[in-house]
Write an enzyme that holds these catalytic residues in place. Structure first.
Site, PDB file in Angstrom:
ATOM      1  N   ASP A   1      69.580  88.569 115.904  1.00  0.00           N
ATOM      2  CA  ASP A   1      69.425  90.023 115.755  1.00  0.00           C
ATOM      3  C   ASP A   1      70.739  90.613 115.246  1.00  0.00           C
ATOM      4  OD1 ASP A   1      68.912  92.726 116.065  1.00  0.00           O
ATOM      5  OD2 ASP A   1      69.195  92.702 118.244  1.00  0.00           O
TER       6      ASP A   1
ATOM      7  N   ASP B   1      66.179  89.282 112.771  1.00  0.00           N
ATOM      8  CA  ASP B   1      65.892  89.905 111.477  1.00  0.00           C
ATOM      9  C   ASP B   1      66.399  89.040 110.324  1.00  0.00           C
ATOM     10  OD1 ASP B   1      68.750  90.626 111.398  1.00  0.00           O
ATOM     11  OD2 ASP B   1      68.181  92.090 112.940  1.00  0.00           O
TER      12      ASP B   1
ATOM     13  N   ASP C   1      55.039  81.376 105.241  1.00  0.00           N
ATOM     14  CA  ASP C   1      53.763  81.177 105.918  1.00  0.00           C
ATOM     15  C   ASP C   1      52.683  81.923 105.136  1.00  0.00           C
ATOM     16  OD1 ASP C   1      52.120  80.504 108.327  1.00  0.00           O
ATOM     17  OD2 ASP C   1      54.103  80.366 109.237  1.00  0.00           O
TER      18      ASP C   1
ATOM     19  N   GLU D   1      48.134  73.842 107.838  1.00  0.00           N
ATOM     20  CA  GLU D   1      47.945  73.657 109.280  1.00  0.00           C
ATOM     21  C   GLU D   1      46.467  73.338 109.440  1.00  0.00           C
ATOM     22  OE1 GLU D   1      48.519  75.934 113.536  1.00  0.00           O
ATOM     23  OE2 GLU D   1      47.530  76.923 111.863  1.00  0.00           O
TER      24      GLU D   1
ATOM     25  N   HIS E   1      56.290  76.810 116.868  1.00  0.00           N
ATOM     26  CA  HIS E   1      56.154  78.074 117.600  1.00  0.00           C
ATOM     27  C   HIS E   1      54.891  78.142 118.451  1.00  0.00           C
ATOM     28  CE1 HIS E   1      53.762  78.342 114.059  1.00  0.00           C
ATOM     29  NE2 HIS E   1      53.129  79.388 114.543  1.00  0.00           N
ATOM     30  N   ASP E   2      54.011  77.171 118.325  1.00  0.00           N
ATOM     31  CA  ASP E   2      52.768  77.165 119.107  1.00  0.00           C
ATOM     32  C   ASP E   2      52.778  76.154 120.251  1.00  0.00           C
ATOM     33  OD1 ASP E   2      51.518  79.096 117.533  1.00  0.00           O
ATOM     34  OD2 ASP E   2      50.777  77.603 116.112  1.00  0.00           O
TER      35      ASP E   2
HETATM   36  C1  GLC Z   1      48.180  79.398 113.750  1.00  0.00           C
HETATM   37  C2  GLC Z   1      49.572  79.888 114.044  1.00  0.00           C
HETATM   38  C3  GLC Z   1      49.540  80.616 115.350  1.00  0.00           C
HETATM   39  C4  GLC Z   1      48.602  81.782 115.225  1.00  0.00           C
HETATM   40  C5  GLC Z   1      47.223  81.341 114.730  1.00  0.00           C
HETATM   41  C6  GLC Z   1      46.435  82.505 114.253  1.00  0.00           C
HETATM   42  O1  GLC Z   1      47.743  78.458 114.640  1.00  0.00           O
HETATM   43  O2  GLC Z   1      50.472  78.839 114.033  1.00  0.00           O
HETATM   44  O3  GLC Z   1      50.808  81.020 115.772  1.00  0.00           O
HETATM   45  O4  GLC Z   1      48.467  82.405 116.463  1.00  0.00           O
HETATM   46  O5  GLC Z   1      47.306  80.461 113.653  1.00  0.00           O
HETATM   47  O6  GLC Z   1      46.968  83.012 113.078  1.00  0.00           O
END
Ligand code: GLC
Length: 564
Positions: A25, A33, A102, A258, A333-334
């Site tokens: 930050d 940021d 992304d 993904e 992140h998941d």
């Molecule tokens: C993917 C992302 C996740 C998000 C989900 C819905 O799995 O990695 O963080 O919550 O898609 O977009």
């Protein structure tokens, strides 16, 4: 047979994923940021990584932290401006770093202009941008939603007396890919970013984009298994091929999908070069290894076994042995933090297990993806209170647990190991308050172990730190083409303590030994022959034994040898 080598920058590069909200930050609002990332570019370069994957930075009401996009061509105000973005990209180019963004196009935010229009009337020009089920047809056939309190992916909307589909949160309506206007709009926005100089996309739940728009009752083969159903849409490959031909093939970019629900026998349909779809994708077999069957967020650590871990990686390596290319990750992140989940974050074993797991990712075939903080061994935060959690997933499932009268303590215990917030705590830069991430209380609590050596500044100066080991190991991979392109052979298949494998490229051979044990282990490698071993790297003292094929490993020790 030796695979024909097609050299590509995205096969040789090491990826570093940044969750911008939690990285640095600079404005003093407790949220990371773009200027923060710019400030840290020298650090990122010093790691030796090549490609940054940036989680969504677009305009968004943030119901799912940016995975609910309201404008694909604007930057979220809290993160900065388009000028900041351009500066970031320029700073990366100067340092030879590539940028992967992304791409979230299975759904938008309900605040996106397309949806705002779509819901106005049944004959609105944007109506068919989304999936609507008119109420006069009755209740729509069951579809599950990841982030809905009723687990219901259909939401009734009064204005037009119809239901819309949302596989994720109620504020994340699914786009209708059957509509060629939607596809063209997606290709346009991809071009917009490529023309700026972006080097690729990580494609969010890309395996879900195609739906059978008749919305039949869930076929019985998929009973209770909605993820494999969602990922097996009838036109998925048609769309990916079209995207490739229309946009991707015109640029030198990398793509990684993904792909929840995609099984090993479907893998090549995505990445076989001749099919012209994607370069790589993330499968979830490993992420499901310690999860209760069919319940993606319920930990079942008792299911973890090293032989299963080996099998998953060996099987997935084999599928790409002739064609395609794999991607290797242990967290993002998941998912909870690597060292807490696959290693051991106790004081005794933290250093060895964090560095051993780095060694693993950097010695396998397939592009390695690291997640910010993994290079310093960041761990799960294990919040005790529901009020500390920010993630829509945990908060929703908590509400469901309340509705069902489930034991809430058991729920929290599960989240300590499973919650996505474990991976989203602020980057630990130094020993200042809030770990140098911010000068004010951050949006999500900082893990207090930043005071105990898990921070960049303390590890910088230490020769034997997780951080400096990471840098060395990245260099070892770069110096040995064998570790990138070499074939993979599993050794000691049934051993539950040591993961051993051989990587071979032409006459070059590298032997990798990884202990997953809290005890000293002794192993003998007699499946292959060699006369001499030369150590390339280890995270612990290496014990010489009299016999060339006999090794003694300390708990969680990693050793990489060249064989002759
Ligand atoms: C993917 C992302 C996740 C998000 C989900 C819905 O799995 O990695 O963080 O919550 O898609 O977009």
């Amino acid at each position: 047979m030796q695979k024909k080598i097609i050299r590509k920058w995205w096969k040789e590069g090491v990826v570093y994923q940044i969750y911008p909200r939690s990285f640095q930050d600079t404005t003093g609002n407790g949220i990371g940021d773009l200027q923060g990332i710019i400030q840290r570019l020298d650090y990122i370069e010093s790691l030796g990584v090549d490609i940054i994957w940036l989680n969504p930075v677009y305009e968004s009401p943030n119901d799912d932290n940016g995975y609910d996009i309201s404008n694909y061509r604007n930057i979220l105000k809290a993160f900065g401006s388009m000028a900041d973005f351009d500066e970031l990209l320029a700073g990366m180019k100067e340092r030879g770093l590539k940028l992967v963004m992304d791409l979230v196009v299975n759904h938008t935010s309900d605040e996106h202009q397309w949806f705002q229009e779509s819901k106005k009337s049944r004959d609105n020009a944007y109506r068919d941008y989304y999936h609507w089920w008119p109420a006069e047809k009755g209740t729509p056939p069951k579809r599950w939603s990841y982030f809905d309190v009723d687990s219901n992916a259909w939401k009734y909307d009064e204005t037009t007396d119809a239901y819309y589909l949302h596989y994720f949160a109620v504020k994340q309506p699914d786009l209708n890919w059957e509509n060629s206007k939607v596809r063209q709009a997606v290709y346009d926005l991809m071009r917009f970013w490529f023309d700026k100089g972006v080097d690729g996309f990580r494609m969010d739940v890309i395996s879900f984009i195609s739906k059978d728009i008749e919305f039949p009752e869930l076929p019985t083969a998929y009973n209770g298994k909605f993820i494999p159903f969602y990922s097996n849409g009838p036109k998925l490959h048609e769309y990916l091929h079209e995207m490739n031909q229309t946009v991707l093939s015109n640029y030198d970019v990398m793509t990684v999908g993904e792909a929840p629900g995609v099984t090993i026998d479907q893998a090549l349909q995505f990445v076989d070069e001749d099919r012209e779809e994607l370069n790589m994708f993330f499968h979830f077999d490993l992420m499901e290894l310690d999860r209760a069957h069919g319940q993606p967020f319920l930990m079942a650590s008792e299911l973890w076994k090293l032989t299963k871990f080996k099998k998953i990686h060996s099987d997935w390596d084999a599928v790409f042995s002739e064609k395609g290319w794999g991607s290797m990750f242990l967290n993002n992140h998941d998912f909870p933090r690597t060292v807490s989940r696959w290693g051991n974050d106790s004081r005794t074993h933290w250093f060895n297990s964090a560095t051993m797991l780095q060694t693993f990712l950097l010695t396998m075939r397939g592009t390695p993806y690291f997640y910010y903080g993994e290079e310093i061994g960041m761990t799960n935060i294990r919040f005790d209170n529901i009020t500390d959690y920010q993630d829509i997933n945990t908060l929703n499932r908590y509400k469901i647990a309340q509705q069902n009268n489930d034991d809430l303590e058991t729920f929290i215990e599960n989240e300590k190991d499973a919650s996505r917030d474990n991976a989203r705590t602020p980057m630990q830069w130094n020993t200042n308050e809030y770990s140098g991430f911010s000068v004010v209380k951050p949006w999500l609590k900082v893990n207090t172990n930043y005071e105990e050596g898990i921070n960049v500044a303390s590890q910088e100066g230490k020769k034997n730190s997780v951080l400096n080991y990471f840098r060395k190991m990245v260099q070892v991979r770069k110096d040995q083409l064998t570790l990138i392109y070499g074939s993979y052979q599993l050794l000691l298949r049934s051993n539950e303590e040591v993961y051993a494998y051989l990587r071979t490229l032409g006459k070059e051979k590298c032997l990798v030994l990884l202990s997953f044990s809290t005890q000293k282990t002794y192993i003998k490698i007699d499946e292959i022959e060699f006369k001499k071993v030369t150590l390339l790297i280890s995270n612990d003292e290496v014990y010489e034994t009299n016999q060339v094929n006999t090794f003694e490993l300390m708990p969680y020790q990693a050793c990489v040898y060249k064989l002759s």
